[in-house]
Design an enzyme around this catalytic site. Structure first.
Site, mmCIF file in Angstrom:
data_model
loop_
_atom_site.group_PDB
_atom_site.id
_atom_site.type_symbol
_atom_site.label_atom_id
_atom_site.label_comp_id
_atom_site.label_asym_id
_atom_site.label_seq_id
_atom_site.Cartn_x
_atom_site.Cartn_y
_atom_site.Cartn_z
ATOM 1 N N GLU A 115 -8.690 -66.308 91.219
ATOM 2 C CA GLU A 115 -7.947 -66.603 89.933
ATOM 3 C C GLU A 115 -8.924 -67.014 88.877
ATOM 4 O O GLU A 115 -8.777 -66.181 87.633
ATOM 5 C CB GLU A 115 -7.021 -67.838 90.145
ATOM 6 C CG GLU A 115 -6.450 -68.122 88.833
ATOM 7 C CD GLU A 115 -5.544 -67.159 88.190
ATOM 8 O OE1 GLU A 115 -5.107 -67.419 87.035
ATOM 9 O OE2 GLU A 115 -5.315 -66.275 88.865
ATOM 10 N N HIS A 166 -11.085 -64.103 87.891
ATOM 11 C CA HIS A 166 -10.215 -63.026 86.868
ATOM 12 C C HIS A 166 -10.354 -63.624 85.646
ATOM 13 O O HIS A 166 -10.214 -62.885 84.379
ATOM 14 C CB HIS A 166 -8.938 -62.960 87.631
ATOM 15 C CG HIS A 166 -8.081 -62.072 86.842
ATOM 16 N ND1 HIS A 166 -8.189 -60.633 86.609
ATOM 17 C CD2 HIS A 166 -6.754 -62.272 86.197
ATOM 18 C CE1 HIS A 166 -7.264 -60.020 85.773
ATOM 19 N NE2 HIS A 166 -6.247 -61.052 85.816
ATOM 20 N N HIS A 204 3.087 -56.890 83.168
ATOM 21 C CA HIS A 204 1.663 -57.563 83.145
ATOM 22 C C HIS A 204 0.770 -56.473 83.443
ATOM 23 O O HIS A 204 0.065 -56.102 82.700
ATOM 24 C CB HIS A 204 1.354 -58.665 83.960
ATOM 25 C CG HIS A 204 0.285 -59.444 83.623
ATOM 26 N ND1 HIS A 204 -0.949 -59.059 84.570
ATOM 27 C CD2 HIS A 204 -0.115 -60.324 82.736
ATOM 28 C CE1 HIS A 204 -1.791 -59.865 84.122
ATOM 29 N NE2 HIS A 204 -1.534 -60.679 82.886
ATOM 30 N N HIS A 223 11.049 -47.334 93.917
ATOM 31 C CA HIS A 223 9.811 -47.031 93.620
ATOM 32 C C HIS A 223 9.437 -45.775 94.384
ATOM 33 O O HIS A 223 8.734 -44.890 93.736
ATOM 34 C CB HIS A 223 9.051 -48.254 93.880
ATOM 35 C CG HIS A 223 7.496 -47.710 93.838
ATOM 36 N ND1 HIS A 223 6.790 -47.335 92.551
ATOM 37 C CD2 HIS A 223 6.452 -47.839 94.628
ATOM 38 C CE1 HIS A 223 5.494 -47.261 92.638
ATOM 39 N NE2 HIS A 223 5.276 -47.464 93.885
ATOM 40 N N HIS A 252 -4.866 -47.979 95.755
ATOM 41 C CA HIS A 252 -3.619 -47.564 95.123
ATOM 42 C C HIS A 252 -3.760 -47.806 93.887
ATOM 43 O O HIS A 252 -3.313 -47.148 92.942
ATOM 44 C CB HIS A 252 -2.522 -48.136 95.996
ATOM 45 C CG HIS A 252 -1.087 -47.466 95.643
ATOM 46 N ND1 HIS A 252 -0.766 -46.294 95.579
ATOM 47 C CD2 HIS A 252 0.105 -48.355 94.877
ATOM 48 C CE1 HIS A 252 0.579 -46.273 95.156
ATOM 49 N NE2 HIS A 252 0.899 -47.251 94.917
#
Length: 313
Positions: A71, A74, A136, A227, A289
């Site tokens: 975290e 990032h 996001h 999806h 992906h």
């Protein structure tokens, strides 16, 4: 005469540095996207607690766990790349502001980078619903695409392919704009799968339960299968566009190869998505992906740029 030659050399060197700055910013945005995906997939979003921009109440955390490292790294990357993009936007505005897309792309890169950072901060400080959090990744994608296109403009890629001389028909223009907008829907649905923790609600692939053609039984299965259906449709759509490009645009290599590569990327995206389910959420496959999705969306936005500059066929 000597003065003008020196001025030209200085300008070329100035643009050379700007090119490297564009490349660094594009790579940085890619790292932000993959870093954000890593945070989500490893459930490290609360690694720094309810503290922002610091970590666990400290400017630099003294207790380092895997979640804190992911975290906090990032956040550091986002902050550093944010500075790069501010400089790139101002520099591009000054150096190539005469190119019509430059100012818009500079604004979009900055605006959506700040917006995604604010959504991330709001999640840390107050928490957000899954449907808001799913935005996001998509918001970061827009910022990445803006930086990518800005970098391509700096490298004058459009001039190398004579973008202003392209002849694109109405059918291809419709497909280009339509599939790009639709790809954003697919991205959002994929992000919603992650944030609602619906990844393994359907343990089989391609059906939720292979051999069973019944409708999804609960909310999580609906999210997952929605999806997959959206991904199947964009796979088919890009296949149709690739065939159209093969038949009608062989003489315009940027259009032809652009759509061939787009179809290859969507194939890789589908295969990676299936592999994620089959491997029971292997982290490396999941990041692949996300990478394929990012590259595909960036390519689609470039195709939109080409369409906006082309004449009628």
């Amino acid at each position: 005469m000597i003065y003008y030659q020196l001025k030209k050399v200085s300008f070329l060197r100035y643009n050379k540095y700007l090119k490297w700055f564009g490349v660094a910013s594009t790579i940085g945005m890619l790292l932000i996207l993959l870093g954000g995906a890593l945070v989500t997939k490893t459930e490290s979003g609360m690694g720094c607690g309810r503290s922002w921009p610091g970590c666990n109440g400290q400017l630099i955390p003294d207790e380092i766990t895997a979640e804190v490292l992911i975290e906090f790294s990032h956040r550091l990357v986002t902050g550093g790349v944010g500075i790069l993009i501010v400089i790139l936007s101002i520099w591009s505005w000054k150096a190539i502001g005469h190119i019509r897309e430059t100012k818009l792309l500079s604004f979009l890169a900055l605006f959506f980078l700040i917006l995604q950072a604010l959504i991330g901060a709001a999640q840390v400080l107050w928490g957000q619903g899954d449907f808001i959090l799913a935005l996001h990744f998509g918001i970061s994608l827009i910022s990445f695409s803006a930086v990518l296109l800005l970098t391509l403009l700096i490298f004058e890629v459009d001039k190398k392919y004579d973008a202003d001389k392209l002849k694109i028909g109405k059918t291809m223009k419709f497909h280009t704009i339509g599939v790009t907008i639709y790809s954003y829907v697919v991205v959002y649905s994929g992000a919603l799968v992650r944030h609602t923790e619906s990844e393994l609600s359907c343990a089989d692939w391609p059906m939720c339960r292979n051999g069973d053609f019944s409708l999804p039984a609960n909310f999580w299965e609906w999210v997952q299968m929605s999806h997959r259906t959206a991904a199947a449709l964009i796979f088919i759509w890009l296949g149709v566009i690739a065939i159209h490009a093969f038949r009608h645009y062989k003489n315009q290599r940027v259009i032809y190869w652009g759509w061939m590569i787009a179809f290859i990327l969507v194939c890789l995206q589908v295969l990676a998505g299936a592999a994620v389910i089959i491997s029971r959420l292997n982290l490396y496959l999941a990041l692949l992906h996300s990478l394929f999705v990012t590259l595909l969306f960036g390519l689609l936005t470039y195709m939109v740029l080409l369409v906006s500059r082309s004449g009628k066929k």
